[in-house]
Design a protein around this motif. Structure first.
Motif, PDB file in Angstrom:
ATOM      1  N   ALA A  87       0.666  -1.257   0.111  1.00  0.00           N
ATOM      2  CA  ALA A  87      -0.064  -0.027   0.121  1.00  0.00           C
ATOM      3  C   ALA A  87       0.714   1.131   0.048  1.00  0.00           C
ATOM      4  O   ALA A  87       1.843   1.325   0.539  1.00  0.00           O
ATOM      5  N   VAL A  88       0.467   2.045  -0.660  1.00  0.00           N
ATOM      6  CA  VAL A  88       1.201   3.564  -0.663  1.00  0.00           C
ATOM      7  C   VAL A  88       0.926   4.265   0.283  1.00  0.00           C
ATOM      8  O   VAL A  88      -0.377   4.370   0.787  1.00  0.00           O
ATOM      9  N   PRO A  89       1.867   4.807   1.046  1.00  0.00           N
ATOM     10  CA  PRO A  89       1.759   5.547   2.423  1.00  0.00           C
ATOM     11  C   PRO A  89       0.677   6.903   1.921  1.00  0.00           C
ATOM     12  O   PRO A  89       0.807   7.414   0.989  1.00  0.00           O
ATOM     13  N   SER A  90       0.121   7.268   2.970  1.00  0.00           N
ATOM     14  CA  SER A  90      -0.682   8.550   2.730  1.00  0.00           C
ATOM     15  C   SER A  90       0.174   9.674   2.360  1.00  0.00           C
ATOM     16  O   SER A  90       1.277   9.659   2.693  1.00  0.00           O
ATOM     17  N   VAL A  91      -0.601  10.667   1.926  1.00  0.00           N
ATOM     18  CA  VAL A  91       0.305  11.783   1.745  1.00  0.00           C
ATOM     19  C   VAL A  91       0.676  12.358   2.744  1.00  0.00           C
ATOM     20  O   VAL A  91       1.863  13.073   2.779  1.00  0.00           O
ATOM     21  N   HIS A  92       0.254  12.233   3.985  1.00  0.00           N
ATOM     22  CA  HIS A  92       0.780  12.951   5.316  1.00  0.00           C
ATOM     23  C   HIS A  92       2.086  12.209   5.653  1.00  0.00           C
ATOM     24  O   HIS A  92       3.002  12.758   6.173  1.00  0.00           O
ATOM     25  N   VAL A  93       2.106  10.991   5.433  1.00  0.00           N
ATOM     26  CA  VAL A  93       3.221  10.117   5.778  1.00  0.00           C
ATOM     27  C   VAL A  93       4.328  10.334   4.855  1.00  0.00           C
ATOM     28  O   VAL A  93       5.568  10.651   5.316  1.00  0.00           O
ATOM     29  N   ARG A  94       4.116  10.543   3.701  1.00  0.00           N
ATOM     30  CA  ARG A  94       5.213  10.992   2.591  1.00  0.00           C
ATOM     31  C   ARG A  94       5.820  12.322   2.738  1.00  0.00           C
ATOM     32  O   ARG A  94       6.917  12.700   2.925  1.00  0.00           O
ATOM     33  N   ALA A  95       4.738  13.200   3.442  1.00  0.00           N
ATOM     34  CA  ALA A  95       5.109  14.374   3.653  1.00  0.00           C
ATOM     35  C   ALA A  95       6.448  14.677   4.805  1.00  0.00           C
ATOM     36  O   ALA A  95       7.392  15.150   4.971  1.00  0.00           O
ATOM     37  N   VAL A  96       5.850  13.850   5.838  1.00  0.00           N
ATOM     38  CA  VAL A  96       6.701  13.848   7.087  1.00  0.00           C
ATOM     39  C   VAL A  96       8.219  13.175   6.582  1.00  0.00           C
ATOM     40  O   VAL A  96       9.295  13.590   6.954  1.00  0.00           O
ATOM     41  N   ILE A  97       8.193  12.091   5.640  1.00  0.00           N
ATOM     42  CA  ILE A  97       9.302  11.221   5.358  1.00  0.00           C
ATOM     43  C   ILE A  97      10.062  12.120   4.699  1.00  0.00           C
ATOM     44  O   ILE A  97      11.318  12.292   4.724  1.00  0.00           O
ATOM     45  N   THR A  98       9.336  13.023   3.632  1.00  0.00           N
ATOM     46  CA  THR A  98      10.240  13.944   2.953  1.00  0.00           C
ATOM     47  C   THR A  98      10.868  14.910   3.635  1.00  0.00           C
ATOM     48  O   THR A  98      11.862  15.328   3.744  1.00  0.00           O
ATOM     49  N   TRP A  99      10.255  15.540   4.687  1.00  0.00           N
ATOM     50  CA  TRP A  99      10.793  16.789   5.809  1.00  0.00           C
ATOM     51  C   TRP A  99      11.903  16.006   6.443  1.00  0.00           C
ATOM     52  O   TRP A  99      12.934  16.648   6.658  1.00  0.00           O
ATOM     53  N   MET A 114      14.263   5.990   2.933  1.00  0.00           N
ATOM     54  CA  MET A 114      13.386   5.959   3.941  1.00  0.00           C
ATOM     55  C   MET A 114      11.790   5.601   3.538  1.00  0.00           C
ATOM     56  O   MET A 114      11.449   4.749   4.347  1.00  0.00           O
ATOM     57  N   MET A 115      11.594   5.500   2.357  1.00  0.00           N
ATOM     58  CA  MET A 115      10.426   4.882   2.145  1.00  0.00           C
ATOM     59  C   MET A 115      10.296   3.516   2.050  1.00  0.00           C
ATOM     60  O   MET A 115       9.455   2.480   2.541  1.00  0.00           O
ATOM     61  N   ARG A 116      11.504   2.897   1.546  1.00  0.00           N
ATOM     62  CA  ARG A 116      11.510   1.329   1.666  1.00  0.00           C
ATOM     63  C   ARG A 116      11.737   0.972   3.270  1.00  0.00           C
ATOM     64  O   ARG A 116      11.038  -0.098   3.570  1.00  0.00           O
ATOM     65  N   ALA A 117      12.378   1.681   4.029  1.00  0.00           N
ATOM     66  CA  ALA A 117      12.531   1.692   5.493  1.00  0.00           C
ATOM     67  C   ALA A 117      11.097   1.562   6.116  1.00  0.00           C
ATOM     68  O   ALA A 117      10.593   0.850   6.870  1.00  0.00           O
TER      69      ALA A 117
END
Length: 95
Positions: free
Chosen positions: A22-34, A80-83
């Motif tokens: 499953a693709v992480p939510s936009v909020h999770v992706r934003a936190v990971i990117t930050w 980080m997304m793989r982790a």
């Protein structure tokens, strides 16, 4: 002129693939990117401070982003997304 049909070529069916994660939510992706960008910017600012002293702030930002953005996009964020996917899989009971 008609051509005769050649022998039938059988190709094996592709193996059944597991459902994609499953693709992480936009909020999770934003936190990971930050979490990827902030340390890179902080380190980049400290490392380049003596080299860019006296530069206009726009040129400092341009130089810093020329290094930080590709580093984050191609190296840090995918790892980080793989982790995150690995941790999410463990949490849900999949390995």
């Amino acid at each position: 002129m008609e051509t005769a049909p050649g022998p039938a070529v059988l190709t094996p069916a592709p193996p059944a693939l597991a459902s994609p994660p499953a693709v992480p939510s936009v909020h999770v992706r934003a936190v990971i990117t930050w979490l990827a960008i902030f340390p890179l910017v902080a380190l980049g600012m400290m490392a380049s401070a003596s080299l860019t002293e006296g530069w206009h702030p726009v040129f400092k930002a341009l130089t810093l982003t020329l290094v930080v953005v590709p580093t984050a996009v191609y190296l840090v964020v995918p790892r980080m997304m793989r982790a995150h996917a690995s941790l999410a899989g463990r949490r849900s009971g999949r390995s």
